[in-house]
Design a protein around this motif. Structure first.
Motif, PDB file in Angstrom:
ATOM      1  N   GLU A  22      46.974  39.993  44.406  1.00 56.35           N
ATOM      2  CA  GLU A  22      45.732  39.614  43.721  1.00 56.35           C
ATOM      3  C   GLU A  22      44.521  39.861  44.612  1.00 56.35           C
ATOM      4  O   GLU A  22      43.478  40.337  44.154  1.00 56.35           O
ATOM      5  CB  GLU A  22      45.772  38.154  43.269  1.00 56.35           C
ATOM      6  CG  GLU A  22      44.568  37.799  42.426  1.00 56.35           C
ATOM      7  CD  GLU A  22      44.640  36.444  41.768  1.00 56.35           C
ATOM      8  OE1 GLU A  22      43.598  36.028  41.218  1.00 56.35           O
ATOM      9  OE2 GLU A  22      45.700  35.792  41.789  1.00 56.35           O
ATOM     10  N   TYR A  23      44.644  39.555  45.900  1.00 54.18           N
ATOM     11  CA  TYR A  23      43.549  39.809  46.839  1.00 54.18           C
ATOM     12  C   TYR A  23      43.202  41.298  46.849  1.00 54.18           C
ATOM     13  O   TYR A  23      42.029  41.672  46.788  1.00 54.18           O
ATOM     14  CB  TYR A  23      43.949  39.337  48.240  1.00 54.18           C
ATOM     15  CG  TYR A  23      42.815  39.367  49.232  1.00 54.18           C
ATOM     16  CD1 TYR A  23      41.912  38.308  49.326  1.00 54.18           C
ATOM     17  CD2 TYR A  23      42.639  40.450  50.077  1.00 54.18           C
ATOM     18  CE1 TYR A  23      40.873  38.326  50.236  1.00 54.18           C
ATOM     19  CE2 TYR A  23      41.595  40.483  50.988  1.00 54.18           C
ATOM     20  CZ  TYR A  23      40.719  39.422  51.065  1.00 54.18           C
ATOM     21  OH  TYR A  23      39.676  39.450  51.966  1.00 54.18           O
ATOM     22  N   HIS A  25      43.805  43.420  44.472  1.00 53.67           N
ATOM     23  CA  HIS A  25      43.228  43.726  43.159  1.00 53.67           C
ATOM     24  C   HIS A  25      41.719  43.475  43.166  1.00 53.67           C
ATOM     25  O   HIS A  25      40.942  44.307  42.690  1.00 53.67           O
ATOM     26  CB  HIS A  25      43.897  42.890  42.068  1.00 53.67           C
ATOM     27  CG  HIS A  25      43.120  42.874  40.793  1.00 53.67           C
ATOM     28  ND1 HIS A  25      43.170  43.915  39.883  1.00 53.67           N
ATOM     29  CD2 HIS A  25      42.251  41.965  40.284  1.00 53.67           C
ATOM     30  CE1 HIS A  25      42.372  43.630  38.864  1.00 53.67           C
ATOM     31  NE2 HIS A  25      41.803  42.463  39.080  1.00 53.67           N
ATOM     32  N   TRP A  26      41.292  42.332  43.691  1.00 55.42           N
ATOM     33  CA  TRP A  26      39.870  41.980  43.694  1.00 55.42           C
ATOM     34  C   TRP A  26      39.038  42.937  44.545  1.00 55.42           C
ATOM     35  O   TRP A  26      37.833  43.050  44.348  1.00 55.42           O
ATOM     36  CB  TRP A  26      39.668  40.545  44.168  1.00 55.42           C
ATOM     37  CG  TRP A  26      39.962  39.550  43.092  1.00 55.42           C
ATOM     38  CD1 TRP A  26      41.008  38.674  43.036  1.00 55.42           C
ATOM     39  CD2 TRP A  26      39.202  39.341  41.905  1.00 55.42           C
ATOM     40  NE1 TRP A  26      40.946  37.942  41.876  1.00 55.42           N
ATOM     41  CE2 TRP A  26      39.841  38.324  41.167  1.00 55.42           C
ATOM     42  CE3 TRP A  26      38.045  39.910  41.382  1.00 55.42           C
ATOM     43  CZ2 TRP A  26      39.358  37.865  39.947  1.00 55.42           C
ATOM     44  CZ3 TRP A  26      37.564  39.450  40.168  1.00 55.42           C
ATOM     45  CH2 TRP A  26      38.226  38.442  39.474  1.00 55.42           C
TER      46      TRP A  26
END
Length: 118
Positions: A22-23, A25-26
């Motif tokens: 997720e990190y 992805h951001w």
């Protein structure tokens, strides 16, 4: 030869596959808010890269002579979009034990530079 001013910082991510994904992805193009990118550029940071191995991150910043990390921090705290971004990223980031108080990113000290050697 003009010396580029480079800052190198490090921190850890939560050691969880989903959190790391997720990190990342951001941080893909189009996912970082425009206000965050503007705050980086407005502070005199001309290049920034984040590298990862496992859950360890290393960030490099090439800055102008006008770059002032204290002023950057103050400007970021006054910007609600940057504050929201930092809160979102903070859920993934883990400061190293030697991090300065209140900081997740820890500055690294250069111990070798090839051009210093004949």
């Amino acid at each position: 030869m003009v010396e580029r001013m480079i800052h190198v910082l490090t921190l850890d991510l939560a050691d969880e596959v989903a959190a790391i994904a997720e990190y990342e992805h951001w941080h893909r193009p189009g996912n970082v808010p425009a206000a965050v990118l503007a705050s980086i550029r407005d502070a005199g940071i001309t290049q920034m890269e984040i590298w990862r191995t496992g859950n360890r991150l290393v960030m490099t910043m090439t800055v102008t002579e006008a770059f002032d990390p204290v002023a950057k921090t103050a400007a970021d705290l006054a910007n609600p979009e940057v504050v929201a971004w930092e809160a979102r990223m903070g859920q993934f980031q883990r400061a190293l034990p030697q991090a300065p108080d209140g900081s997740r990113w820890t500055p690294m000290a250069r111990i070798f530079r090839l051009t210093d050697h004949a």
